[in-house]
Design a protein around this motif. Sequence first.
Motif, mmCIF file in Angstrom:
data_model
loop_
_atom_site.group_PDB
_atom_site.id
_atom_site.type_symbol
_atom_site.label_atom_id
_atom_site.label_comp_id
_atom_site.label_asym_id
_atom_site.label_seq_id
_atom_site.Cartn_x
_atom_site.Cartn_y
_atom_site.Cartn_z
ATOM 1 N N GLY A 1 -3.641 -12.610 5.013
ATOM 2 C CA GLY A 1 -4.244 -12.080 3.483
ATOM 3 C C GLY A 1 -4.550 -10.702 3.435
ATOM 4 O O GLY A 1 -3.946 -10.432 1.838
ATOM 5 N N PHE B 1 0.297 -7.037 -3.235
ATOM 6 C CA PHE B 1 -0.355 -7.408 -4.683
ATOM 7 C C PHE B 1 -1.077 -6.164 -5.211
ATOM 8 O O PHE B 1 -0.301 -5.814 -6.331
ATOM 9 C CB PHE B 1 -1.333 -8.613 -4.608
ATOM 10 N N CYS B 2 -1.596 -5.536 -4.670
ATOM 11 C CA CYS B 2 -2.166 -4.211 -5.843
ATOM 12 C C CYS B 2 -0.807 -3.400 -5.952
ATOM 13 O O CYS B 2 -0.606 -2.819 -6.341
ATOM 14 C CB CYS B 2 -3.031 -3.542 -4.971
ATOM 15 N N VAL C 1 1.740 -14.060 -4.170
ATOM 16 C CA VAL C 1 2.174 -12.786 -4.962
ATOM 17 C C VAL C 1 3.397 -13.040 -5.402
ATOM 18 O O VAL C 1 3.375 -12.587 -6.693
ATOM 19 C CB VAL C 1 2.341 -11.914 -3.782
ATOM 20 N N PHE D 1 -2.699 -8.822 -0.143
ATOM 21 C CA PHE D 1 -3.463 -8.141 -0.822
ATOM 22 C C PHE D 1 -2.983 -7.336 -1.283
ATOM 23 O O PHE D 1 -2.884 -6.280 -2.633
ATOM 24 C CB PHE D 1 -4.270 -8.570 -0.420
#
Length: 480
Positions: free
Chosen positions: A199, A206-207, A270, A203
């Motif tokens: 997770g 993705f950022c 993603v 993330f």
Amino acid sequence: MIRLFLFLIIAVGIPAISLIAFADHDTRTANVNLICGLMIGLISIGALSFGKGTCWGWDFGVFALRFGVDGCTRIFGILFGCIFLLAGVFSLEYMDHDHAPHLYNMFFLLTFWAMLGLSLSQNLFTYYMCYELMTVLSLPLVIHERTDGAMKAGMKYLGYSLFGASLALFGFFCLSRFCNSTDFVVGGSLKAAASTEPGVFLFAVFCLLIGFGCKAGIMPLHFWLPTAHPVAPAPASAVLSATITKAGVLGIIRVIYYIVGADAIRGTWVQYTMLTLALITVFSGSMLAFKEKLMKRRFAWSTVSQVSYVLFGVFLLTGSGLQAALLQVIFHAVCKTALFLTAGAIIHHTGCTYVSELKGVGREMPLLMACYTLASLSLIGIPPFAGFVSKWQLVTSGMEVFGGFGIAGGVVLLTSAILTAGYLLPISIDGFMKDGTIKAHRKPTWRMNLPMMVLSGALLLLGLFPHGLLAVMTFIGELL
């Protein structure tokens, strides 16, 4: 190789610095410095591209600056050099009566310097530093006219850029705990911890992708593009569209293929989220361009759409998708540079800025509109022009991998192509077929005509003979 890299720094830096030293001299001196710096930079990056490995580095604490040469350096570095040189030659005439040509030339050259640093970066920290430097140095190009509109556009450009960079920085720090190193290594260098905390890992990725995607104009972080392009000088708009947006694309490629590895995010939320955002941007950008009446803003909305073609290919996470994306990087850069330069020539010599004012412009300046038409046909994706090659490969790559999702992608890309024809070709039709009152104050000289002819001619030649470029890219790109 180290000496050659230091030569690149000095050779491009000295002309830029001398533009300040000779700020009170004639425009000719500023122009000579600009072209010399651009030519030396292009020659140097070309010479560097024959080498490999780290050329120069500097460690300090936990961070390190690393510069070197790999497949991405060769593709993006040479592309950046060619586009900046052609736009620089065009600006010699476009900026001949400008209020501050020395400042424009200085920041144009310094932005080019930062772009070369991006292409040569060999770890994520170095890339991020050059990325931020590029934003700061390109800002004066946006606000060059010093009007209220230019200042507001500059602040929006800076705000969106800093927000995207902040997201990328947050992702960088989060991702660093999952990687053995943030050096660019083909296939990435993930630790086993990435699978124990998926997770947090996803993330962080993705950022980074969204952060770099801001510069590439992916929705919803795209609004700086249609604001900044109309107010900047046309040669600056050309490099904003053709190269600055590609800095975001290069950052995304580096993260996926050189830091985490494509396998780590293939089939995850993603990948599907980024593919969805790319397709939404392709369609929405085309729709907004179709409705736009201001010429340069129409081209800016087109950039929003067309750069996401590239992102769609990258996010397919396949070799064929990446190859199609890199072809689209090159062809879009050439197309959009040609379109913005033709728009600049029209504005410079007629004062017309709206599409409705361009009736009869083809009869007044036939060579200029011929170059525009060739670039438009390529951007639409009509054979035998270069744009057809990359877009055909994007559609086929998507359908091969994603089934129904790939079919939806093909439909979106085809719809966007139809819309692209709808907002580009009427300008050519009205320009050549309709009577108008448009009159050129004077005809463009070779300084404007030559870059446009080179760009439009390249689109035809690359479309007729794409296999040579495909072979070169396969040879120099470790990922293909």
